[in-house]
Structures are given as structure tokens and as C-alpha cells.
Design an enzyme around this catalytic site. Sequence first.
Site, PDB file in Angstrom:
ATOM      1  N   GLY A 163      36.101  40.705  51.126  1.00 37.24           N
ATOM      2  CA  GLY A 163      36.372  39.779  50.046  1.00 37.24           C
ATOM      3  C   GLY A 163      36.776  40.555  48.809  1.00 37.24           C
ATOM      4  N   THR A 170      41.260  47.052  44.265  1.00 38.39           N
ATOM      5  CA  THR A 170      40.431  47.994  43.525  1.00 38.39           C
ATOM      6  C   THR A 170      40.854  49.422  43.839  1.00 38.39           C
ATOM      7  OG1 THR A 170      38.159  48.448  42.803  1.00 38.39           O
ATOM      8  CG2 THR A 170      38.540  48.327  45.174  1.00 38.39           C
ATOM      9  N   CYS A 182      40.516  44.093  40.329  1.00 40.79           N
ATOM     10  CA  CYS A 182      39.830  42.890  40.770  1.00 40.79           C
ATOM     11  C   CYS A 182      40.568  41.620  40.326  1.00 40.79           C
ATOM     12  CB  CYS A 182      38.382  42.856  40.279  1.00 40.79           C
ATOM     13  SG  CYS A 182      37.495  44.386  40.650  1.00 40.79           S
TER      14      CYS A 182
END
Lengths: 156, 235
Positions: free
Chosen positions: B80, B84, B178
Amino acid sequence: MALRLLWASRVASHLRISVAQRGFASAVLKDLKYADSHEWVKIEGNKATFGITDHAQDHLGDVVYVELPELGHSVSQGKSFGAVESVKATSDINSPVSGTVVEVNKELTESPGLVNSSPYEQGWIVKVELSDAGEAEKLMDSDKYSKFCEEEDAKH
Amino acid sequence: MRSPRTLEVWRLGTVNYLKSLKIQDKLVSERKAHQIPDTLLSLEHPPTYTLGKRRTDHNLLIPQSELTKIGAELHYTQRGGDITFHGPHQAILYPIISLRSIGFGARNYVETLERSMIEFASMYGVKARPGNKCETGVWVGDRKIGAIGVRITSGITCHGLAFNIDPDLKYFEHIVPCGIADKEVTSLRRETDALLPSEEVIHKQLITCLANAFSYDDVVWKEDPSVILDTKDVE
């Protein structure tokens, strides 16, 4: 049947508001069958509709993405067929029955939160044509599932 | 009276990202088959960008062809979360644990990972907090210090958390970290004037915070990482 489901959804919403952090008594509907991986299934003749339970959606957090299977895809009882994402976690969803996917809930692409707000109604995920109606025997009824949830939640 | 819970910890040093995925796959299968107890991998990656299941590669701000020039790899994963960066001096923990054994769902699990990092940061006087809704992770003010991205299959976790000790934060300029624009990324080095001990000590502290947060009775520190790194199924 539809009215009872509506009532149960309202009960579920109410419970969510009144039982904040501990010992969540999630809504469990009587007419459905349940898998120990927290999916529900409604069987009507040779067709089945399924999704994840109120207990599951509460433990997941806000769902932001639902990975749906393709039409015609074969699903097997207990095996993963898709996933949901919530709180930066992707969680597998398992099929409670075996069969062929005949419809998926396209609403979930735009509104994945329906899985949280209406897990038994608008948040349904897949409809299948069953390949083995007898498999439903292996699933839990609502009383067994309620007890199962209580036992799981008592683990921490 | 529940039976005691053990966490086995492997400290692996720097591990290539794809290799770490293969190691985790193997451990997840073994955990599912009850062949191993809950297991934790502690490691670092060489410069690597990763994407989650939703493949949000619009958040990579440089062309993929430029990545080798800056010495970085890119990998798509099933975890999930959004895009990053992982790199040297960023502490990574990959817990391979059975959530069903503790009756945890994704939300409890992720919140406990956040608490582990917050507890660790507080050891250096850094006041961190969990993210707001849709901002899972650990923040110091409006600056992100710890990231989380997790996959759960058959109730077993993999991937995990990344805590910035003192990575080269310039690498984060090439992504929208993110998927959250206009928020900075920070590190323990930036947030504290405290003298930082060796990274080995730091990793051990972070691991201990996680073990406490998950209420393990016993932590077993595995001594020989080659056992896990050199198995013939993993190349």
C-alpha cells in the site's frame, strides 16, 4: 429482505458512532454466510454476491482503493481474488465461494469508501456464478461468525 | 493465559531491494505454514525509489531514464502507499508477522508501527506524531520523518516502515513523497542536536521499540544473516 438489510445497515452505522475504540460489536446479518477471513456471501440459487464484513471494514480503516477482478475470472473458495488498500496497507480479499465472476461493483472505483459506509449493501464487491453450491456448507452462519469475531478481538 | 510470543530479528545490513522482496516472499510462505515465528528484517537499501499497488508513477518527477544517472533504481510493488525513497542511513524494518494471531487488522497494525517510530524518536527528544487522516506515517510538525507501506496476504504482513536517520534528503526532491505535495521530509539528524550513536545501536533501539509496541515476550537476535541472505531459493 431489503428492509431488514436497510435496518441492519442503520444499526451498523449507529454502532460505529457509539462504540469508539474498544470491543466493537460489528453488525452481522442473519441471512448471510461468512468466511473466517471476514468476507460475507449472499447465495441466491446458482448466483452469489459477496463483499467484506462490517468487522473487516472497521479493522481496515478508510478504504481508498479496491482492486476488482476481471469478468469471467475464476475464483476459488479461500483463495485471494483481489485487494483493498487502506492506511497505506494493501490487504488481500479472499473469495468465500468458487465460481466465475459475472459482475463487479464498478461504483467502488470512484467511491471505494462504500466498503466502509455500506459493507453489506452498496459496498458489495463481486457477483459470481457458483461452480459448487455445496461449498457454502463450509462457511459460518451469522451466530458462529459473531462468536468468531468476539474470539478474535479478545486476542489483544 | 496466552502462550508467549517470540519475535526473531535478522539484521541484514544493506540489501538490494529485489533481493529483499524475494526474502520476504519466502518468509511469508514459511510464516503462513507455521514453520517460523513472527520475524523481523532490519536493513537498509541502496538508493531505490518504490511505488505501491496503485502505481502512482506520476509522482516521480524525473524521467525513469535519469535514474541511473543519480545512482538509483525504481521498483513497482504490491504494497500500500504511494511513491517513496529508500537509501543509506534510513532504517528499514520489515515485520513478517501473523496479524490473525493477535486479532489485528490493517488499521491496528499500522497504528502500532507508527507508535514504534514515535517512541523511538522520543528517545532523542524528538516529538513525533502520527499522520492525520490519509497521511499515514510519522511526522515532526509538518515534516515527515517515517514512512509506512504494507502488504497483508492471508493475514501475514510484509514490507513495513522506513525511518530517516540521516539519509541524503536531496533524493526526495525527485518525487512527490507519498503523494503529498508541499510537505517536507526530515530526518533524526535534522530534528535533534543529540549525539547520535552508531547506526547499529540506532537500529537495535528502533527494533526494541517495535518489539515493545507489539508486546512480544521474547526477542531472539539471529546472529548469522548469511542463513537468510544466501539460501538457494534467493539469488
